[in-house]
Design an enzyme around this catalytic site. Structure first.
Site, short mmCIF file in Angstrom:
data_model
loop_
_atom_site.label_atom_id
_atom_site.label_comp_id
_atom_site.label_asym_id
_atom_site.label_seq_id
_atom_site.Cartn_x
_atom_site.Cartn_y
_atom_site.Cartn_z
N GLU A 251 28.99 -3.50 26.10
CA GLU A 251 30.27 -4.19 26.32
C GLU A 251 30.57 -5.11 25.16
OE1 GLU A 251 33.09 -7.32 27.56
OE2 GLU A 251 31.05 -7.59 26.87
N ASP B 60 24.24 -5.73 28.42
CA ASP B 60 23.92 -6.17 27.06
C ASP B 60 24.33 -7.62 26.83
OD1 ASP B 60 26.63 -5.21 27.20
OD2 ASP B 60 26.72 -5.17 25.01
ZN LIG Z 1 30.53 -10.56 28.99
#
Ligand SMILES: [Zn+2]
Length: 383
Positions: A135, A73
């Protein structure tokens, strides 16, 4: 830089995997690519199956492998002023521009571009590719993949998290906890203070409590001398509350976080805050039982603790041709791998200063340095 890496970076950047969106199109592309080399990747979905981690092993099903870990992401481009389309790689002055070029699709792409070499090398120890989702919104996705790895994967000797470090080896970072606190008071006409409980006033007491703790943390400092700034930080990021000047506000909420040194008890500030909030709440409830202070955790990323001379550290230093390790103040998934007892360091191409910014870029020289790192890894595991 090989054309293969460049090609793969372009492909991965072209998928808009902003954390609020699904990453499944990218996952599917990577799966198809890996299957083309006879590799059987494994998806580990989120609850509503809109996103997935991807785990793949190249080489034998034995212990002593090396995990190359990255997140799929990226942060949003909303309200950012970009010179070129953030989802189409643009090369200018020996740099590749695009969202995720530094943080951190180039590392993922370079690892993937070397899959043909990994397959051809007849590895004696495996390389595991571990690609996560979410993340950037608090290291939310990787947990289920780490659980799967602990249960099913022969123990790896090292995890290398390829966040941008300019190919320096990082063996320590701070931990992050973030929270949303909601204060519910009692609404009343502003002339009738004796009938109300002012939620904004309570919230300011809590915020003052946090900023006092921050001052205390500054004084406590950083015994290791490795962090910048050299102390745990506490920050209030958002606040909302109240209805009108002449109404005693019954609601106030604020978002806050702290980033603690990895040597500090990660729960300390949270527990002290809860104790104080409990005292205030008991006092408020004497006025009305509906008064509340509720704190919800938003994100948790444990710090990466120094594990001097770990296999991960020794290996990464050799592969990166470096002889010293460093510490950083930003958080990563590395602390979660370490908690699962996998020796972990961070080493990846690109500069963290470029991450999350408009016109994010990676220098071609960083791509080339990461390619050498992966090529040496293949040599080491082929022996
Ligand atoms: Zn990163």
């Amino acid at each position: 830089m090989t054309l293969r890496s460049r090609d793969m970076i372009e492909r991965l950047i072209s998928f808009d995997t902003t954390s609020r969106l699904s990453n499944l199109a990218l996952v599917e592309f990577v799966e198809d690519y890996l299957r083309g080399y006879g590799i059987a990747p494994k998806r580990i979905y989120n609850d509503d199956k809109t996103k997935a981690n991807l785990l793949a092993t190249i080489g034998p099903d034995v212990e002593g492998g090396v995990v190359l870990s990255g997140h799929t992401d990226v942060v949003p481009v909303d309200d950012q002023d970009w010179t070129s389309d953030p989802f189409i790689v643009d090369e200018r002055e020996d740099k590749l521009f695009g969202r995720g070029t530094a943080d951190m699709k180039s590392f993922v792409a370079i690892a993937l571009a070397h899959v043909p070499d990994m397959v051809a090398a007849d590895l004696k120890r495996p390389i595991h590719l571990a690609f996560s989702y979410d993340e950037e919104v608090g290291c939310i996705g990787v947990g289920s993949m780490i659980a799967h790895m602990s249960a099913h994967l022969p123990r790896p000797r090292a995890v290398i998290v390829g966040e941008p470090t300019s190919m320096r080896v990082i063996n320590a970072h701070k931990g992050i906890r973030s929270f949303m606190t909601e204060v519910t008071g009692l609404e009343a006409h502003s002339s009738q203070q004796q009938l109300g409980v002012n939620a904004i006033v309570i919230a300011t007491k809590l915020i003052t409590f946090l900023s006092d703790i921050f001052e205390e943390m500054k004084e406590r400092g950083d015994p290791s001398g490795r962090f910048e700034p050299p102390h745990t930080t506490v920050q209030i990021g958002t606040i909302h509350g109240g209805t009108a000047i002449n109404i005693i506000p019954h609601h106030c909420s604020f978002g806050w976080e702290y980033r603690s040194l990895p040597s500090q008890d990660a729960d300390e500030i949270y527990h002290r805050f809860l104790d104080y909030a409990g005292e205030l709440e008991a006092h408020m409830q004497k006025m009305s039982p509906q008064c509340r202070i509720v704190t919800r955790q938003r994100a948790l990323a444990p710090g990466l603790k120094v594990d001097e001379g770990s296999e991960a550290e020794t290996l990464a230093l050799a592969l990166a041709e470096q002889n010293e390790t460093h510490a950083v103040s930003y958080g990563t998934e590395a602390g979660l791998f370490q908690q699962a007892e996998m020796p972990t360091v961070i080493c990846g191409p690109g500069d963290i200063a470029q991450a999350h910014r408009p016109d994010e870029f990676i220098e071609l020289s960083q791509v080339a340095a990461c390619e050498r790192f992966v090529q040496r890894l293949i040599e080491v595991l082929g022996r």
